[in-house]
Write an enzyme that holds these catalytic residues in place. Structure first.
Site, PDB file in Angstrom:
ATOM      1  CB  CYS A 122      42.087  48.707  53.729  1.00 20.24           C
ATOM      2  SG  CYS A 122      40.363  49.676  53.056  1.00 20.24           S
ATOM      3  CG  HIS A 262      42.184  45.412  51.075  1.00 17.32           C
ATOM      4  ND1 HIS A 262      40.856  45.399  51.775  1.00 17.32           N
ATOM      5  CD2 HIS A 262      42.319  46.577  50.492  1.00 17.32           C
ATOM      6  CE1 HIS A 262      40.217  46.539  51.080  1.00 17.32           C
ATOM      7  NE2 HIS A 262      41.129  47.351  50.549  1.00 17.32           N
ATOM      8  CG  ASN A 292      37.425  48.159  49.631  1.00 18.30           C
ATOM      9  OD1 ASN A 292      37.611  47.852  50.854  1.00 18.30           O
ATOM     10  ND2 ASN A 292      38.292  48.813  48.960  1.00 18.30           N
TER      11      ASN A 292
END
Length: 335
Positions: A122, A262, A292
């Site tokens: 990520c 993030h 996400n």
């Protein structure tokens, strides 16, 4: 730890952004039923209400190429002018060749363009920004397409409520190129804590544990995450690391106009923003509608902020990535 301030003679920055989210919207009731949870539970635990999942015929390269085309159009740059095409992903089309080679061809880059993948999970988009910025600056300029793209829906266990409710698919892109002095990427910091690498993992399918009937039967090809361990790592390590990064960069916390973190989990994003305590920063989020999206989450959110008109020339933007590895990547930009 890798830490770099941008001191080269050619300032490099983001000159165009783009994104692509699949058309299929997946609600909490649909995704939660196989995992034994309902909409109220998912919202309470994650703040997420929807996510987008790719259609069966869509792969990571398809989303990445669409996001890349949008970024190139907004930047006003021809694909023929690209020196690099880099795709940050942990869900490539296949183990090899690099997904970036397919994307380069799809967007119309020339055979002279260097195309490669980067996997920092990520944090991958920030890692790729840092690597490509230095490559362009050291070579005297030029242009590059940097994309974060993931299709996590293909590696989720439908019965695992810890993961299946969190993740969506998507791609976000940025074109990097020369910018006026004092603008662009000001500093980046990259780090990885290998001792914590098992907090986020896909156990099988690589050279350590090749795919087999046994690994498939045991669900070892699915994405696994120790949610509590990840939360503890982020809350303990990320805020002090960001504060140290800003201090070392000579930028005050009150100078940050925009925070693009993030999009791990709605509540985690809110907690991180509180812990950082940036007094005037606008915190940009997309997690509640898109989930996400892995390496795509920062560039997708940055593109949404830019397209909304919220980011103005001269604004200072802080990107904060964290994820499997455990990798952390921070980037400071003056728009």
């Amino acid at each position: 730890m890798e830490d770099t301030k941008v001191r080269e003679s050619v300032p490099i920055g983001v000159i165009g952004t783009g994104s692509r989210l699949p058309g299929r919207q997946v609600g909490n009731t649909e995704v939660g039923a196989p995992a034994g949870v309902d909409d109220a539970w998912i919202v309470r635990k994650t703040g997420i209400r929807h996510r987008r999942w790719a259609d069966p015929g869509e792969a990571t390269s398809d989303l990445a190429a669409d996001a890349g085309r949008a970024a190139l159009e907004r930047a006003g740059i021809s694909p023929a002018d690209l020196s690099f095409v880099v795709v940050a992903t942990s869900t490539p089309d296949s183990p090899q060749p690099p997904t970036a080679t397919a994307v380069a061809e799809m967007v119309g880059a020339t055979p002279d363009t260097a195309a490669f993948d980067l996997n920092a999970v990520c944090s991958g988009f920030v890692f790729a920004l840092s690597v490509v910025q230095r490559a362009l600056s050291a070579s005297g300029g030029g242009y590059a397409l940097v994309i974060g793209a993931d299709v996590y829906s293909r590696i989720l266990d439908p019965a695992d409520r810890r993961t299946v409710v969190l993740f969506g698919d998507g791609a976000g892109a940025a074109v990097l190129g020369p910018v006026p002095r004092g603008r662009g990427l000001l500093a980046t910091r990259l780090s990885s804590s290998g001792a914590h690498r098992d907090l986020i993992r896909v156990p099988a399918g690589g050279s350590r544990r090749p795919a087999s009937e046994a690994t498939l039967a045991g669900g070892e090809h699915y994405f696994r995450m120790d949610g509590r361990g990840v939360r503890d790592f982020v809350s303990e390590h990320v805020p002090p690391a960001v504060r140290a990064f800003l201090k070392d960069s000579g930028v005050g916390e009150a100078d940050i106009a925009h925070l693009v973190p993030h999009q791990a989990n709605g509540h985690m994003v809110d907690g991180l923003a509180r812990d950082l305590g940036l007094p005037v920063a606008r915190v940009h989020t997309t997690v509640r509608e898109y989930g996400n999206t892995g390496a795509a989450s920062i560039p997708v959110t940055l593109d949404a902020a830019v397209r909304s008109g919220a980011v103005h020339p001269g604004d200072t933007v802080l990107l904060t990535g964290f994820g499997g590895g455990m990798a952390s990547g921070f980037a400071l930009m003056r728009w």
